[in-house]
Design an enzyme around this catalytic site. Sequence first.
Site, PDB file in Angstrom:
ATOM      1  N   TYR A 200       0.852  -1.469  -0.139  1.00 14.28           N
ATOM      2  CA  TYR A 200       0.102  -0.072   0.227  1.00 14.28           C
ATOM      3  C   TYR A 200       0.913   1.175  -0.087  1.00 14.28           C
ATOM      4  O   TYR A 200       1.775   1.213   0.909  1.00 14.28           O
ATOM      5  CB  TYR A 200      -0.661  -0.046   1.699  1.00 14.28           C
ATOM      6  CG  TYR A 200      -1.852  -0.977   1.376  1.00 14.28           C
ATOM      7  CD1 TYR A 200      -3.163  -0.642   0.895  1.00 14.28           C
ATOM      8  CD2 TYR A 200      -1.217  -1.950   1.827  1.00 14.28           C
ATOM      9  CE1 TYR A 200      -4.498  -1.579   0.623  1.00 14.28           C
ATOM     10  CE2 TYR A 200      -3.075  -2.882   1.673  1.00 14.28           C
ATOM     11  CZ  TYR A 200      -4.067  -2.856   1.214  1.00 14.28           C
ATOM     12  OH  TYR A 200      -4.911  -4.058   1.495  1.00 14.28           O
ATOM     13  N   PRO A 292     -12.073  -0.106  -0.348  1.00 16.34           N
ATOM     14  CA  PRO A 292     -11.158  -1.974  -0.533  1.00 16.34           C
ATOM     15  C   PRO A 292      -9.653  -1.529   0.232  1.00 16.34           C
ATOM     16  O   PRO A 292      -9.138  -2.105   0.648  1.00 16.34           O
ATOM     17  CB  PRO A 292     -11.235  -2.070  -2.247  1.00 16.34           C
ATOM     18  CG  PRO A 292     -11.797  -0.020  -2.260  1.00 16.34           C
ATOM     19  CD  PRO A 292     -12.370   0.181  -1.897  1.00 16.34           C
ATOM     20  N   LYS A 296     -11.905  -5.419   3.018  1.00 15.33           N
ATOM     21  CA  LYS A 296     -12.500  -6.011   4.455  1.00 15.33           C
ATOM     22  C   LYS A 296     -14.339  -6.098   3.784  1.00 15.33           C
ATOM     23  O   LYS A 296     -15.041  -6.845   4.320  1.00 15.33           O
ATOM     24  CB  LYS A 296     -13.213  -4.788   5.648  1.00 15.33           C
ATOM     25  CG  LYS A 296     -12.543  -4.454   6.246  1.00 15.33           C
ATOM     26  CD  LYS A 296     -12.323  -5.574   7.493  1.00 15.33           C
ATOM     27  CE  LYS A 296     -10.759  -5.478   8.101  1.00 15.33           C
ATOM     28  NZ  LYS A 296      -9.732  -6.858   7.567  1.00 15.33           N
ATOM     29  N   TYR A 383      -6.575  -5.644  10.175  1.00 16.30           N
ATOM     30  CA  TYR A 383      -6.481  -6.490   8.690  1.00 16.30           C
ATOM     31  C   TYR A 383      -6.898  -7.679   8.694  1.00 16.30           C
ATOM     32  O   TYR A 383      -7.231  -8.062   7.641  1.00 16.30           O
ATOM     33  CB  TYR A 383      -5.011  -5.980   8.467  1.00 16.30           C
ATOM     34  CG  TYR A 383      -4.911  -6.053   6.637  1.00 16.30           C
ATOM     35  CD1 TYR A 383      -4.836  -4.580   5.992  1.00 16.30           C
ATOM     36  CD2 TYR A 383      -4.537  -7.810   6.581  1.00 16.30           C
ATOM     37  CE1 TYR A 383      -4.808  -4.667   4.377  1.00 16.30           C
ATOM     38  CE2 TYR A 383      -4.474  -7.224   4.514  1.00 16.30           C
ATOM     39  CZ  TYR A 383      -4.449  -6.273   3.983  1.00 16.30           C
ATOM     40  OH  TYR A 383      -4.676  -6.412   2.407  1.00 16.30           O
TER      41      TYR A 383
END
Length: 388
Positions: A200, A292, A296, A383
């Site tokens: 990310y 997104p 989840k 997470y």
Amino acid sequence: MNTEVAIIGAGPAGLLLSQLLNRAGVSTVVLERQTRAHVLARIRAGILEWSTVELLRAAGVDARMEREGIPHDGCVLASGDTQLRIDFRALTGRQVMVYGQTEVTSDLYEAQDAMGTEVLHGVSDIEITDLDAARSVLHFTHEGARRRLSCLFVAGCDGFHGVSRRTIPADRRREFERVYPFGWLGVLSETPPVHHELIYSNASRGFALASQRSETRSRYYVQVPLTDKAEDWSDEAFWDELRRRLPGEVAARLVTGPSIEKSIAPLRSFVSEPMRWGNLFLAGDAAHIVPPTGAKGLNLAASDVHYLHRALIDAVRGDRAGIDSYSERALRRVWKAMRFSWATTTMMHRFEGEDSFAEAMRRATLDHLGASETAQKDFAENYTGLPF
């Protein structure tokens, strides 16, 4: 037609619920607006929380996932060229599984076919009635004929635009929404992933995500304005922009190729309360949407199914305590996941017109994550999935 539980929607939520109910001896009929081919062509999420993995195992649809899924022990958060790895296994003892939603849906269809479950496609004009009666009724059109389905309970798994949520009177619904001023331009390609775990990336040009579906298939995203259209982006332009947003040493390893799917997904946070109205129960996107960023969406649908299938099994057998508490229990976990997705989206994206304070807060949040094992553990717990 008669059944114990009528399920509207043959996506992963509806099919998983049907699979779990059927295995417990509860009969179902599943109604789906689209064709099976259309449902299976949808490209969606690819990260499964460990609780979702365990639920798929309990449903008996885990064989291909165990063979082809890729367990991940962590992920990387990047800011510029600085990279922070969050070690899920070390921090929580848990993992996530890379296994696409399309594959989950395909496995569920195969299992439902083997059980002989009645799944009707091309259904339209669904009307749900008698939700306060002993048996509820669904009227719908299928293959040109108007049909009637009587049932004890209705599960609305038909997504944000489905009929189920709209069946709850507007003055009895409370809806919460945050629409983000950007979307994710996603590309699927037959190329090896640039990294063995997800990256990310928060860059000066905006957010990017390096993800994967297998060891030979990659899924990449870049943040774009909502005014952009996928067809305006050539493959070359996408790869060039992705390189600019990944850390330099990662971008140097990127393998590019023709896109096999390209689309833009708008980002939204949405919750509708309650998730029950008489004999009607909402699950998945019919009740809530998450951006997104925190992976989840599918996992929240699985969470709803976990609570709902147990409640419905008990209710069919005469114990209504589970269905009476379903909405409250499901929403408690929904809001925790909503908080995590919102916080992660805010931490990793740049907002048009934001002031210098917002940038400083984003930088401070990432710095705190890098310095605090407690903060990393909180991220990893969320997470990989909070307990049901």
